[in-house]
Write a protein that holds these residues in place. Sequence first.
Motif, short mmCIF file in Angstrom:
data_model
loop_
_atom_site.label_atom_id
_atom_site.label_comp_id
_atom_site.label_asym_id
_atom_site.label_seq_id
_atom_site.Cartn_x
_atom_site.Cartn_y
_atom_site.Cartn_z
N HIS A 567 -84.75 -23.86 -33.79
CA HIS A 567 -85.04 -22.65 -34.58
C HIS A 567 -84.26 -21.46 -34.02
O HIS A 567 -83.62 -20.71 -34.78
CB HIS A 567 -86.55 -22.39 -34.53
CG HIS A 567 -86.95 -20.99 -34.81
ND1 HIS A 567 -86.85 -20.44 -36.09
CD2 HIS A 567 -87.44 -20.00 -34.01
CE1 HIS A 567 -87.26 -19.18 -36.03
NE2 HIS A 567 -87.62 -18.90 -34.79
N LEU A 568 -84.26 -21.31 -32.70
CA LEU A 568 -83.56 -20.17 -32.10
C LEU A 568 -82.05 -20.24 -32.33
O LEU A 568 -81.40 -19.21 -32.52
CB LEU A 568 -83.83 -20.11 -30.58
CG LEU A 568 -85.26 -19.79 -30.14
CD1 LEU A 568 -85.36 -19.84 -28.61
CD2 LEU A 568 -85.70 -18.41 -30.65
N LEU A 569 -81.52 -21.45 -32.29
CA LEU A 569 -80.06 -21.61 -32.39
C LEU A 569 -79.61 -21.87 -33.83
O LEU A 569 -78.43 -22.05 -34.09
CB LEU A 569 -79.59 -22.76 -31.50
CG LEU A 569 -79.74 -22.54 -29.99
CD1 LEU A 569 -79.57 -23.84 -29.22
CD2 LEU A 569 -78.71 -21.51 -29.53
N ASP A 570 -80.61 -21.92 -34.70
CA ASP A 570 -80.33 -22.21 -36.10
C ASP A 570 -79.50 -23.49 -36.23
O ASP A 570 -78.42 -23.51 -36.83
CB ASP A 570 -79.59 -21.01 -36.73
CG ASP A 570 -79.67 -21.08 -38.25
OD1 ASP A 570 -80.51 -21.86 -38.75
OD2 ASP A 570 -78.88 -20.38 -38.91
N ALA A 599 -89.29 -21.04 -24.05
CA ALA A 599 -90.70 -20.86 -23.70
C ALA A 599 -91.19 -19.51 -24.18
O ALA A 599 -92.29 -19.39 -24.74
CB ALA A 599 -90.86 -20.98 -22.19
N GLU A 600 -90.39 -18.50 -23.97
CA GLU A 600 -90.80 -17.16 -24.39
C GLU A 600 -91.05 -17.15 -25.90
O GLU A 600 -92.04 -16.62 -26.39
CB GLU A 600 -89.71 -16.16 -24.03
CG GLU A 600 -90.21 -14.75 -24.02
CD GLU A 600 -89.12 -13.75 -23.67
OE1 GLU A 600 -88.05 -14.18 -23.18
OE2 GLU A 600 -89.34 -12.56 -23.89
N ALA A 601 -90.15 -17.81 -26.61
CA ALA A 601 -90.29 -17.86 -28.07
C ALA A 601 -91.52 -18.68 -28.46
O ALA A 601 -92.24 -18.34 -29.41
CB ALA A 601 -89.03 -18.48 -28.69
N ALA A 602 -91.80 -19.73 -27.70
CA ALA A 602 -92.92 -20.61 -28.05
C ALA A 602 -94.25 -19.88 -27.93
O ALA A 602 -95.21 -20.22 -28.63
CB ALA A 602 -92.92 -21.84 -27.14
N PRO A 605 -94.42 -13.92 -30.75
CA PRO A 605 -94.54 -13.86 -32.20
C PRO A 605 -93.25 -14.37 -32.84
O PRO A 605 -92.24 -14.54 -32.16
CB PRO A 605 -94.72 -12.35 -32.45
CG PRO A 605 -94.10 -11.68 -31.28
CD PRO A 605 -94.16 -12.62 -30.13
N GLY A 606 -93.29 -14.60 -34.10
CA GLY A 606 -92.06 -14.92 -34.83
C GLY A 606 -91.75 -16.38 -34.93
O GLY A 606 -90.67 -16.76 -35.40
N LEU A 607 -92.66 -17.25 -34.49
CA LEU A 607 -92.39 -18.69 -34.67
C LEU A 607 -92.53 -19.04 -36.14
O LEU A 607 -93.45 -18.55 -36.80
CB LEU A 607 -93.40 -19.53 -33.88
CG LEU A 607 -93.14 -19.86 -32.43
CD1 LEU A 607 -94.22 -20.81 -31.95
CD2 LEU A 607 -91.77 -20.50 -32.25
N PRO A 608 -91.65 -19.85 -36.65
CA PRO A 608 -91.81 -20.24 -38.07
C PRO A 608 -93.09 -21.07 -38.26
O PRO A 608 -93.62 -21.64 -37.31
CB PRO A 608 -90.56 -21.08 -38.35
CG PRO A 608 -90.05 -21.50 -37.03
CD PRO A 608 -90.49 -20.49 -36.03
N PRO A 613 -97.81 -22.46 -31.80
CA PRO A 613 -97.48 -21.82 -30.51
C PRO A 613 -97.77 -22.74 -29.32
O PRO A 613 -98.53 -23.69 -29.42
CB PRO A 613 -98.41 -20.61 -30.47
CG PRO A 613 -99.05 -20.52 -31.81
CD PRO A 613 -98.95 -21.85 -32.46
N GLY A 614 -97.15 -22.39 -28.20
CA GLY A 614 -97.43 -23.12 -26.95
C GLY A 614 -96.38 -24.16 -26.62
O GLY A 614 -95.65 -24.63 -27.51
N LEU A 615 -96.29 -24.47 -25.35
CA LEU A 615 -95.32 -25.48 -24.89
C LEU A 615 -95.97 -26.31 -23.81
O LEU A 615 -95.77 -26.10 -22.61
CB LEU A 615 -94.05 -24.77 -24.39
CG LEU A 615 -92.74 -25.57 -24.40
CD1 LEU A 615 -92.52 -26.28 -25.72
CD2 LEU A 615 -91.57 -24.66 -24.10
N GLU A 616 -96.82 -27.21 -24.25
CA GLU A 616 -97.66 -27.94 -23.31
C GLU A 616 -98.11 -29.25 -23.94
O GLU A 616 -98.26 -29.33 -25.15
CB GLU A 616 -98.88 -27.04 -23.00
CG GLU A 616 -100.08 -27.75 -22.50
CD GLU A 616 -101.13 -26.81 -21.90
OE1 GLU A 616 -100.91 -25.58 -21.84
OE2 GLU A 616 -102.17 -27.33 -21.49
N ALA A 617 -98.28 -30.28 -23.10
CA ALA A 617 -98.79 -31.55 -23.61
C ALA A 617 -99.68 -32.23 -22.59
O ALA A 617 -99.49 -32.07 -21.38
CB ALA A 617 -97.62 -32.48 -23.97
#
Length: 778
Positions: A567-570, A599-602, A605-608, A613-617
């Motif tokens: 998403h960030l790099l299109d 991570a900051e993006a995850a 705000p602004g996630l499609p 949200p989040g980066l965890e499993a």
Amino acid sequence: AASARDEDGESGDADESLVGRGISRREDAALLRGEAEFTDDLRAPGMAHLALVRSECAHGDVVDVDTAEAAAREDVVAVFTWADVAASDAPGTLPLTTEPLDCDPPEHPLLARERVRYQGQPVAAVVAEDRYAAADAARTVNVTYDEREAVVDPVAATAESAPDLFEAAPNNVALTSELGDADATDEAFADADRVVSLDLENNRLMPTAMEPRAALARWSAGDERLTVEMTAQGPHGERRKFAHSLGLAEGDVRVVAPRVGGGFGHKNTPYPGDSLAGWAAMELGRPVKWTATRRGNYLAGNHGRDHRTHGEVAVDDDGTIRGFRVETHANAGGHGLGFGPAMPGSYGTLLAGQYDVPAIHCETTVAFTNTAPVHSYRGAGRPEAIYVTERLVDAAARELGTDPVELRRRNQLAPEDLPHETAVGASYDSGDYEATMDEALDAVDYAERTATERDDEGRYVGVGVACLVESSGFSFESGVVRVEPDGNVRVYAGTHSHGQGHETTYAQIVADELGVPYEDVAVGEGDTERIPQGTGTFASRSTITGGNAVAESARDVRGKARRVAAHLLDADPDALALDDGTFRVEGAPERTCEVAEVAEAAYGPGLPDHLSPGLEATTFYEPEGTTYPHGTHVAVVAVDPETGEIEILRYVAADDCGEQINPTIVEGQIHGGVAQGIGQARYEQTAYDEDGSLLTDSMRSYAVPRAGQIPEMETRATVSPSPRNDLGVKGVGEAGTIGAPPALVNAVADALEPLGVRHVDMPLTDERVWRAIRDAEQ
Ligand code: MCN
């Protein structure tokens, strides 16, 4: 090991992979500088100290517990007996870790009720303002017993005439089990050319971790929650124990295991001391710390091994093994804890060793005795099994006049035989047993060896070979991988490292799987509040279960990170490669973004809409089946016929634990295990007198080997990946304790064969060896 990260082609280059590299343990700097915090280092405001009054009587009825003098002493806060526990809301008994038994499980009360069944059983607890005041006051508690006859030997305990410990367990039988086919075994024995038998004692051991057991319990009355920081190998299991013994919901107990100075199996069992600290904290409304003394640890920490076995092997004159018949009495001690070394799954199922043996029958009787509870000590059942197998195979070779190695070769399973289901229900996964054996034999030039030699000093030189198989990978584990908003990675697993090096090896696994720098990955274990669930660290299970759990979580996180990066790099997610913390668009190397940006993006705000949200499993991982590490250990010894003194001239361990995450740590695990195996074979003997008094209750009388008594050892490795888990790993934590005892006893038997000595029981002290030589000469 690189295969696990190759599914989307991100790292074809195995040389770059961290898995497989012997990097130094990151936990060691703090440990070596004394900066690591252990339970006894912890302080809490208003903390009181608990000391146990342990029974000096091994078997008797408690007539009176006089606490008056202790209670009147300065600085004493309270003195508790069973009556106080019984008057509280807590059930006050410890859960049994193994069921079912042949009898109703006898409960283990936190403080003795009417009767004591082993020396060291807690009878009262003194809480005081400082540790010394508590210990001094504990000494003044006067307990009167009506003594009963004691029994300490597991065979004697099952005799009609022996005193019973529990009404519910006639003849002290806690558990009997049978494995294999008795009729088929009888037939094999009837048909075979010869039967060779041995009576073997697997000596009782006391796990000797540097740090004794300890707990600091805090009760939060406001929200009715108990927090216990303690020496634990499996914090979630301990949490269950506290909930059971104190009548709390599991979710209302938090167990934290900080640094723990060694476990070796004995910090994985429910004990009265830490539960009492929890109970006293609740009663008194202030934090309570308990730290076992070395003597207390020896008296009442679980002991290990203690088997008496009659073993028979049926063998044809051409060296073909037709069957094994094994009858074992195992000591349970004065209260059941779990019977690790006697459970069919860890003992009997290993008796085929590395061999194709068509018929095996094993009967085990586990007996209560007036000794400390027996449970696990590094290996718990597997060293006992392989000792029986490898002594019998060696004895058969001597009886036939065949080279013991040739007899092994003749019967060893070949790689193409695997997977293989043994006559006692183990399902071996992979391995080239003979090739690993040859690694060890080549190292000592076995092929060049002539018949038994004497050295320049007239000592008899012998070579002992022991081929081992071990089972590892029991049950499930949970693993969490979280990329924090700043891009740093936190890993949590339900296992617990108390010397094994998980902080290093799990970080290697996750850094590889996630494609981030190793330094960015921190590993945490030992907190029931941070980690969803856990089975714990024992039975060489952590890498298979915890390692794979964190690997799978890392893979999931990477998948999510890739979608966020796309998403960030299109870009198309499939067109992204991740390496060393940076995503790159294939064919457009200037289009990059760092994992930290992802991570900051995850979290921002602004996630499609299609990305949450989040980066965890979180993964709950259970391997497809048990794995079976294997190896061959070879010892070369010289025995002085005048004194019985043994010198270990060479010790070679060739082991195969599948893919190695960190070969240096693997080697360290083998070194430590072999040192303990040498301890069992040569020095360590837990001794009780006939009244059940422990004679070896300190390090003056219990001979743990010193560094100077451990020879240089050489290690060799082969790699047979396990097909039963994604990383292809097998456990290694116990290989040394399994291989060393039979290798050494076989070596001494080989050296002394010309003198007519057939067998010497462990520990092979100078005196025992000397007596065996003298008896053979007569
Ligand atoms: N390892 C590896 N590659 C493999 C297998 C293991 O690099 N194929 C690494 C592991 O990642 C881990 C270590 O070797 O860092 C041991 O892993 P494993 O065999 O999975 O065993 P556990 O971590 O489950 O440890 C348990 C085992 C047991 S049962 C006892 S008892 C024991 C032991 O480990 N107690 C120990 N080793 C000990 N070492 C120390 N210092 N202290 C103890 O109390």
